[in-house]
Design a protein around this motif. Sequence first.
Motif, PDB file in Angstrom:
ATOM      1  N   ALA A   1       0.878  -1.271  -0.079  1.00 28.46           N
ATOM      2  CA  ALA A   1       0.094  -0.044  -0.146  1.00 28.46           C
ATOM      3  C   ALA A   1       0.693   1.220  -0.162  1.00 28.46           C
ATOM      4  CB  ALA A   1      -0.914  -0.025   1.225  1.00 28.46           C
ATOM      5  N   MET A   2       0.317   2.399  -0.629  1.00 33.11           N
ATOM      6  CA  MET A   2       1.116   3.589  -0.671  1.00 33.11           C
ATOM      7  C   MET A   2       0.260   4.752  -0.695  1.00 33.11           C
ATOM      8  SD  MET A   2       2.724   3.701  -4.454  1.00 33.11           S
ATOM      9  CE  MET A   2       4.043   2.796  -4.057  1.00 33.11           C
ATOM     10  N   THR A   3       0.794   5.720  -0.498  1.00 30.45           N
ATOM     11  CA  THR A   3      -0.285   7.050  -0.765  1.00 30.45           C
ATOM     12  C   THR A   3      -0.681   7.240  -2.098  1.00 30.45           C
ATOM     13  OG1 THR A   3       1.674   8.472  -1.022  1.00 30.45           O
ATOM     14  CG2 THR A   3       1.124   8.266   1.112  1.00 30.45           C
ATOM     15  N   LEU A   4      -1.814   7.977  -2.439  1.00 30.89           N
ATOM     16  CA  LEU A   4      -2.235   8.005  -3.611  1.00 30.89           C
ATOM     17  C   LEU A   4      -1.223   8.815  -4.517  1.00 30.89           C
ATOM     18  CD1 LEU A   4      -4.121   8.031  -5.760  1.00 30.89           C
ATOM     19  CD2 LEU A   4      -5.389   9.990  -4.782  1.00 30.89           C
ATOM     20  N   ALA A   5      -0.626   9.713  -3.792  1.00 32.97           N
ATOM     21  CA  ALA A   5       0.553  10.627  -4.652  1.00 32.97           C
ATOM     22  C   ALA A   5       1.433   9.871  -5.068  1.00 32.97           C
ATOM     23  CB  ALA A   5       0.912  11.834  -3.653  1.00 32.97           C
ATOM     24  N   ASP A   6       1.967   8.897  -4.446  1.00 36.02           N
ATOM     25  CA  ASP A   6       3.124   8.087  -4.837  1.00 36.02           C
ATOM     26  C   ASP A   6       2.690   7.095  -5.793  1.00 36.02           C
ATOM     27  OD1 ASP A   6       4.749   9.256  -3.099  1.00 36.02           O
ATOM     28  OD2 ASP A   6       5.160   7.698  -1.645  1.00 36.02           O
ATOM     29  N   PHE A   7       1.388   6.809  -5.566  1.00 40.61           N
ATOM     30  CA  PHE A   7       0.963   5.699  -6.621  1.00 40.61           C
ATOM     31  C   PHE A   7       0.859   6.136  -7.989  1.00 40.61           C
ATOM     32  CE2 PHE A   7      -2.659   2.494  -8.159  1.00 40.61           C
ATOM     33  CZ  PHE A   7      -1.648   1.526  -8.564  1.00 40.61           C
ATOM     34  N   LEU A   8       0.331   7.316  -8.036  1.00 36.21           N
ATOM     35  CA  LEU A   8       0.288   8.131  -9.289  1.00 36.21           C
ATOM     36  C   LEU A   8       1.481   8.290  -9.835  1.00 36.21           C
ATOM     37  CD1 LEU A   8      -2.576  10.786  -8.353  1.00 36.21           C
ATOM     38  CD2 LEU A   8      -2.666   8.724 -10.138  1.00 36.21           C
ATOM     39  N   VAL A   9       2.780   8.559  -9.283  1.00 34.13           N
ATOM     40  CA  VAL A   9       4.007   8.556  -9.831  1.00 34.13           C
ATOM     41  C   VAL A   9       4.286   7.344 -10.416  1.00 34.13           C
ATOM     42  CG1 VAL A   9       6.514   9.125  -9.397  1.00 34.13           C
ATOM     43  CG2 VAL A   9       4.688  10.605  -7.969  1.00 34.13           C
ATOM     44  N   THR A  10       4.000   5.996 -10.015  1.00 35.20           N
ATOM     45  CA  THR A  10       4.231   4.992 -10.522  1.00 35.20           C
ATOM     46  C   THR A  10       3.351   4.979 -11.921  1.00 35.20           C
ATOM     47  OG1 THR A  10       2.442   3.569  -9.492  1.00 35.20           O
ATOM     48  CG2 THR A  10       4.804   3.803  -8.331  1.00 35.20           C
ATOM     49  N   ARG A  11       2.257   5.258 -11.846  1.00 39.59           N
ATOM     50  CA  ARG A  11       1.397   5.318 -13.033  1.00 39.59           C
ATOM     51  C   ARG A  11       2.084   6.023 -14.346  1.00 39.59           C
ATOM     52  NH1 ARG A  11      -0.464   1.082 -12.263  1.00 39.59           N
ATOM     53  NH2 ARG A  11       1.432   1.211 -10.899  1.00 39.59           N
ATOM     54  N   THR A  12       3.015   7.124 -13.979  1.00 42.41           N
ATOM     55  CA  THR A  12       3.640   7.736 -15.035  1.00 42.41           C
ATOM     56  C   THR A  12       4.804   6.703 -15.398  1.00 42.41           C
ATOM     57  OG1 THR A  12       5.466   8.918 -13.478  1.00 42.41           O
ATOM     58  CG2 THR A  12       3.501   9.945 -13.835  1.00 42.41           C
ATOM     59  N   VAL A  13       5.408   5.785 -14.629  1.00 44.57           N
ATOM     60  CA  VAL A  13       6.089   4.998 -15.365  1.00 44.57           C
ATOM     61  C   VAL A  13       5.370   4.059 -16.454  1.00 44.57           C
ATOM     62  CG1 VAL A  13       7.769   3.264 -14.751  1.00 44.57           C
ATOM     63  CG2 VAL A  13       7.845   5.004 -13.376  1.00 44.57           C
ATOM     64  N   GLU A  14       4.477   3.502 -15.718  1.00 44.50           N
ATOM     65  CA  GLU A  14       3.639   2.592 -16.625  1.00 44.50           C
ATOM     66  C   GLU A  14       3.263   2.996 -18.019  1.00 44.50           C
ATOM     67  OE1 GLU A  14       3.026  -0.697 -16.103  1.00 44.50           O
ATOM     68  OE2 GLU A  14       3.273  -1.059 -14.047  1.00 44.50           O
ATOM     69  N   LEU A  15       2.792   4.457 -17.769  1.00 45.17           N
ATOM     70  CA  LEU A  15       2.299   5.100 -19.170  1.00 45.17           C
ATOM     71  C   LEU A  15       3.322   5.490 -20.231  1.00 45.17           C
ATOM     72  CD1 LEU A  15      -0.440   7.257 -17.584  1.00 45.17           C
ATOM     73  CD2 LEU A  15      -1.014   5.495 -19.302  1.00 45.17           C
ATOM     74  N   VAL A  16       4.254   5.939 -19.423  1.00 46.01           N
ATOM     75  CA  VAL A  16       5.475   6.295 -20.385  1.00 46.01           C
ATOM     76  C   VAL A  16       6.164   5.021 -21.068  1.00 46.01           C
ATOM     77  CG1 VAL A  16       7.776   7.323 -20.715  1.00 46.01           C
ATOM     78  CG2 VAL A  16       5.914   8.596 -19.526  1.00 46.01           C
ATOM     79  N   VAL A  17       6.575   4.222 -20.156  1.00 40.88           N
ATOM     80  CA  VAL A  17       7.134   2.867 -20.763  1.00 40.88           C
ATOM     81  C   VAL A  17       6.251   2.027 -21.910  1.00 40.88           C
ATOM     82  CG1 VAL A  17       7.855   0.417 -20.246  1.00 40.88           C
ATOM     83  CG2 VAL A  17       8.554   2.468 -18.670  1.00 40.88           C
ATOM     84  N   HIS A  18       4.671   2.036 -21.585  1.00 43.27           N
ATOM     85  CA  HIS A  18       4.153   1.399 -22.414  1.00 43.27           C
ATOM     86  C   HIS A  18       3.830   2.130 -23.723  1.00 43.27           C
ATOM     87  CE1 HIS A  18       3.942  -2.508 -20.256  1.00 43.27           C
ATOM     88  NE2 HIS A  18       3.527  -1.776 -19.052  1.00 43.27           N
ATOM     89  N   THR A  19       3.754   3.680 -23.559  1.00 41.75           N
ATOM     90  CA  THR A  19       3.714   4.355 -24.771  1.00 41.75           C
ATOM     91  C   THR A  19       4.844   4.211 -25.684  1.00 41.75           C
ATOM     92  OG1 THR A  19       2.592   6.123 -23.561  1.00 41.75           O
ATOM     93  CG2 THR A  19       3.606   6.758 -25.715  1.00 41.75           C
ATOM     94  N   ASP A  20       5.913   3.830 -25.163  1.00 44.59           N
ATOM     95  CA  ASP A  20       7.347   3.425 -26.101  1.00 44.59           C
ATOM     96  C   ASP A  20       7.190   2.247 -26.724  1.00 44.59           C
ATOM     97  OD1 ASP A  20       9.768   4.115 -26.979  1.00 44.59           O
ATOM     98  OD2 ASP A  20      10.639   2.698 -25.465  1.00 44.59           O
ATOM     99  N   ASP A  21       6.550   1.212 -26.053  1.00 44.49           N
ATOM    100  CA  ASP A  21       6.228  -0.069 -26.450  1.00 44.49           C
ATOM    101  C   ASP A  21       5.276   0.066 -27.816  1.00 44.49           C
ATOM    102  OD1 ASP A  21       7.726  -1.513 -24.650  1.00 44.49           O
ATOM    103  OD2 ASP A  21       5.989  -1.606 -23.209  1.00 44.49           O
ATOM    104  N   LEU A  22       4.078   0.786 -27.603  1.00 41.84           N
ATOM    105  CA  LEU A  22       3.217   0.994 -28.715  1.00 41.84           C
ATOM    106  C   LEU A  22       3.808   1.844 -29.766  1.00 41.84           C
ATOM    107  CD1 LEU A  22       0.070   1.050 -29.309  1.00 41.84           C
ATOM    108  CD2 LEU A  22      -0.276   3.200 -28.324  1.00 41.84           C
ATOM    109  N   ASN A  23       4.799   2.723 -29.720  1.00 43.73           N
ATOM    110  CA  ASN A  23       5.223   3.350 -30.565  1.00 43.73           C
ATOM    111  C   ASN A  23       6.257   2.416 -31.258  1.00 43.73           C
ATOM    112  OD1 ASN A  23       4.235   5.909 -30.509  1.00 43.73           O
ATOM    113  ND2 ASN A  23       5.543   6.595 -29.054  1.00 43.73           N
ATOM    114  N   ASP A  24       6.726   1.431 -30.690  1.00 44.47           N
ATOM    115  CA  ASP A  24       7.729   0.535 -31.174  1.00 44.47           C
ATOM    116  C   ASP A  24       6.839  -0.561 -32.163  1.00 44.47           C
ATOM    117  OD1 ASP A  24      10.474  -1.131 -31.048  1.00 44.47           O
ATOM    118  OD2 ASP A  24       8.912  -2.625 -30.602  1.00 44.47           O
TER     119      ASP A  24
END
Length: 277
Positions: free
Chosen positions: A150-173
């Motif tokens: 469990a983590m704070t919402l603020a921290d969890f949203l930071v992890t979502r930027t990683v998921e989104l950016v990494v997989h945007t790169d996967d999509l572009n690839d």
Amino acid sequence: MSPAKKRARSYDSARIRTAVLAQFALVREAVAGLTEEQLSAPTRLGDWTVRELAAHFTMTVGAVARGLEMPEPQKRELPLLDWPFGTVTESAAIADGTRELAASAGPEELFARTTARIEEALAEASDTRLVPTLPQALGSARAGETPTGAMTLADFLVTRTVELVVHTDDLNDALPGLDVPYDRQALAACTRLLADALAVKAPGASTEVRIPPFAVVQCVEGPRHTRGTPPNVVETDPLTWIRLATGRVEWRAALDDAKVSASGERADLSKLLPLMS
């Protein structure tokens, strides 16, 4: 030094919220224009097609809403800097949930539903509200499983930027020419969290890793430099760094392609990468 003993840098929570929604919207717009042939195209993510990858975007963002809908955990168990190292333990369950979600509805419906759900969930949620994070981003069939962090919402949203950016790169690839853009704040947060994770994995101050314009960290045991140019320097761009940190690109290949410059006897990071996969 364990992640729990190293304090995470501060992130502007309002900007992170905006970045998550902005990057998700950019992907939604791109996916909306894909043909059936494009949705059936392979990706570099094992046997996932673009259709499964699209579903995974909605799963990873929808995890925020699902976490807020669940009872609030009693205590924080997962510091932000621990998160990159824990994702591999949930990879099989996440893959199964992604396939189930992709089979349940088309991308347009999944993105529309997730957009409405996340906007409503974030409207009244406090940054300090604790949310269960693992199993993260799992489909409704697994919503009742016991979370392992469990983590704070603020921290969890930071992890979502990683998921989104990494997989945007996967999509572009997967679809050359699609060129889904990256929200600058999302790209910055993703770069910084993964850079800080390297400093956690290899504590020290003998090597300086530069990822302009977003991050500079010191890592690797050895003599500490106090002034002037460090004896060991690694420099690369944000997307190359993210690909290295997540195993999309190997260290030697990045060096050979001149995507990374590395000088000094302690500038070889090959044994430290990837950080997450």
